[in-house]
Design a protein around this motif. Sequence first.
Motif, PDB file in Angstrom:
ATOM      1  N   UNK A 173      34.562  25.693   1.451  1.00  0.00           N
ATOM      2  CA  UNK A 173      34.578  26.773   0.454  1.00  0.00           C
ATOM      3  C   UNK A 173      34.599  28.128   1.176  1.00  0.00           C
ATOM      4  N   UNK A 174      35.451  29.044   0.719  1.00  0.00           N
ATOM      5  CA  UNK A 174      35.542  30.356   1.381  1.00  0.00           C
ATOM      6  C   UNK A 174      34.287  31.173   1.097  1.00  0.00           C
ATOM      7  N   UNK A 175      34.032  32.151   1.979  1.00  0.00           N
ATOM      8  CA  UNK A 175      32.821  32.966   1.830  1.00  0.00           C
ATOM      9  C   UNK A 175      32.743  33.682   0.492  1.00  0.00           C
ATOM     10  N   UNK A 176      33.918  34.166   0.009  1.00  0.00           N
ATOM     11  CA  UNK A 176      33.924  34.885  -1.271  1.00  0.00           C
ATOM     12  C   UNK A 176      33.540  33.981  -2.418  1.00  0.00           C
ATOM     13  N   UNK A 177      34.034  32.735  -2.368  1.00  0.00           N
ATOM     14  CA  UNK A 177      33.670  31.765  -3.409  1.00  0.00           C
ATOM     15  C   UNK A 177      32.173  31.514  -3.365  1.00  0.00           C
ATOM     16  N   UNK A 178      31.663  31.422  -2.150  1.00  0.00           N
ATOM     17  CA  UNK A 178      30.222  31.171  -2.012  1.00  0.00           C
ATOM     18  C   UNK A 178      29.411  32.318  -2.597  1.00  0.00           C
ATOM     19  N   UNK A 179      29.884  33.537  -2.372  1.00  0.00           N
ATOM     20  CA  UNK A 179      29.158  34.702  -2.879  1.00  0.00           C
ATOM     21  C   UNK A 179      29.077  34.693  -4.399  1.00  0.00           C
ATOM     22  N   UNK A 180      30.080  34.074  -5.025  1.00  0.00           N
ATOM     23  CA  UNK A 180      30.066  34.012  -6.488  1.00  0.00           C
ATOM     24  C   UNK A 180      29.323  32.785  -7.020  1.00  0.00           C
ATOM     25  N   UNK A 181      28.890  31.936  -6.111  1.00  0.00           N
ATOM     26  CA  UNK A 181      28.213  30.708  -6.553  1.00  0.00           C
ATOM     27  C   UNK A 181      26.800  31.015  -7.031  1.00  0.00           C
ATOM     28  N   UNK A 182      26.308  30.119  -7.889  1.00  0.00           N
ATOM     29  CA  UNK A 182      24.927  30.284  -8.368  1.00  0.00           C
ATOM     30  C   UNK A 182      23.973  29.854  -7.246  1.00  0.00           C
ATOM     31  N   UNK A 183      22.697  30.214  -7.402  1.00  0.00           N
ATOM     32  CA  UNK A 183      21.692  29.820  -6.404  1.00  0.00           C
ATOM     33  C   UNK A 183      21.641  28.304  -6.273  1.00  0.00           C
ATOM     34  N   UNK A 184      21.740  27.632  -7.401  1.00  0.00           N
ATOM     35  CA  UNK A 184      21.622  26.174  -7.405  1.00  0.00           C
ATOM     36  C   UNK A 184      22.781  25.544  -6.636  1.00  0.00           C
ATOM     37  N   UNK A 185      23.968  26.108  -6.838  1.00  0.00           N
ATOM     38  CA  UNK A 185      25.148  25.597  -6.101  1.00  0.00           C
ATOM     39  C   UNK A 185      24.996  25.870  -4.603  1.00  0.00           C
ATOM     40  N   UNK A 186      24.488  27.056  -4.306  1.00  0.00           N
ATOM     41  CA  UNK A 186      24.293  27.401  -2.888  1.00  0.00           C
ATOM     42  C   UNK A 186      23.288  26.455  -2.222  1.00  0.00           C
ATOM     43  N   UNK A 187      22.253  26.096  -2.973  1.00  0.00           N
ATOM     44  CA  UNK A 187      21.251  25.192  -2.410  1.00  0.00           C
ATOM     45  C   UNK A 187      21.861  23.832  -2.088  1.00  0.00           C
ATOM     46  N   UNK A 188      22.765  23.378  -2.938  1.00  0.00           N
ATOM     47  CA  UNK A 188      23.442  22.096  -2.680  1.00  0.00           C
ATOM     48  C   UNK A 188      24.199  22.156  -1.351  1.00  0.00           C
ATOM     49  N   UNK A 189      24.838  23.316  -1.121  1.00  0.00           N
ATOM     50  CA  UNK A 189      25.611  23.480   0.119  1.00  0.00           C
ATOM     51  C   UNK A 189      24.668  23.664   1.309  1.00  0.00           C
ATOM     52  N   UNK A 190      23.607  24.395   1.052  1.00  0.00           N
ATOM     53  CA  UNK A 190      22.622  24.677   2.104  1.00  0.00           C
ATOM     54  C   UNK A 190      21.935  23.385   2.578  1.00  0.00           C
ATOM     55  N   UNK A 191      21.782  22.445   1.657  1.00  0.00           N
ATOM     56  CA  UNK A 191      21.126  21.175   1.994  1.00  0.00           C
ATOM     57  C   UNK A 191      21.811  20.468   3.158  1.00  0.00           C
TER      58      UNK A 191
END
Lengths: 178, 182
Positions: free
Chosen positions: B1-19
């Motif tokens: 996922x590109x950085x810009x897409x990540x910036x628009x992601x919700x916290x919950x989505x980011x946590x899934x990626x962060x995991x």
Amino acid sequence: MAFRDKDEWLKEYTEFSQIDAGNAEVTDGVYNNLRARLFPSPWLVFGKVVGVHAVVGYLSLAVCNQFGLNPFQTEQSLTGWFMKTAGHNICMLLCGVFFMMTTYLLANFLLTLEELESVRRHEWLQSSVIGLVSLAAFHFFGADLVATFALLWITGAVIGGFFTIEGSYQFRKNFVRS
Amino acid sequence: MANNDLKNSSDEELMEIYKVGDSIAFEILFARHSGRIQVYLARKVFSQREAQDLLQEVFFKLHRSRHLYDSALPFSPWLFSIARSIWLDHVKKRKIEKDYELERITALTPSALPTPIVELTNGNEFLERLPENQKEAVGMRVFDEATFEEIATKLSTSPENARQLVSRGLKKLKAVLGKRKD
């Protein structure tokens, strides 16, 4: 000081949510420290593992000779037992497993969980590189390497590395708070 | 996922990626929430420096616990719980340190008190600087070798309070002593 009820929790959480963080200035130092702790440089971690491997790998030759190298002139060796019970091919594989396993097991005492995580991100590559460098070192010190056996050995080393890293990581993540 | 897409992601989505160890997801979560947590902690500990140290601990704990996060649940309350537990741990640690210090000071028998403190209290010049109840408590402890129960009875208070009065008094005398040395 635990929450006495749901209302108390909700009250404090609401206050937290309403904090205007606009003026809060989190310094770069805080972020940089944290980042270095959570995502350590893979090169630094690799350097640490190589250092551990150089010492532990050498000492492990006292217990398990590799390709006939026996710097400690020990009479008993795991190699002999592997050879007797499983034959030459399996012996090479198990020697590779043992050689890499000891390194990663002992590296646990030096690496933080985050560093172990960093190792885990490149575990195949890292074990392969360390294995190949080890084979080169064996050759340098006079070992007579035969391609088939060397291949079996490195396969064992990579497998041993993989399972030890995975096992150590899962164990520490779930049971150890350090 | 590109950085810009990540910036628009919700916290919950980011946590899934962060995991799975994505450091960019961490970076975005830190940028979004660190300010609020720092303010929250600063209000609790009244020190910007301590708040900054605790802020690091909050994100460190978040990092270590990220595999426990259930992304079906909102992220913010989870983060708040972590921040609060870090603050509580900090309070407990400080309380233990404070109790230890109190124990150390009040465990001193008059004969074991540092000579300069005895000299100071003998002179009464410095003892006079203490509030009345502290002066009396320290005096009883140092000159009469009274127990905390005896001091408590005399001052009509609890033994625990008597212990604190002596401790505070001695601390003040130690501070005076420090200034005098300078």
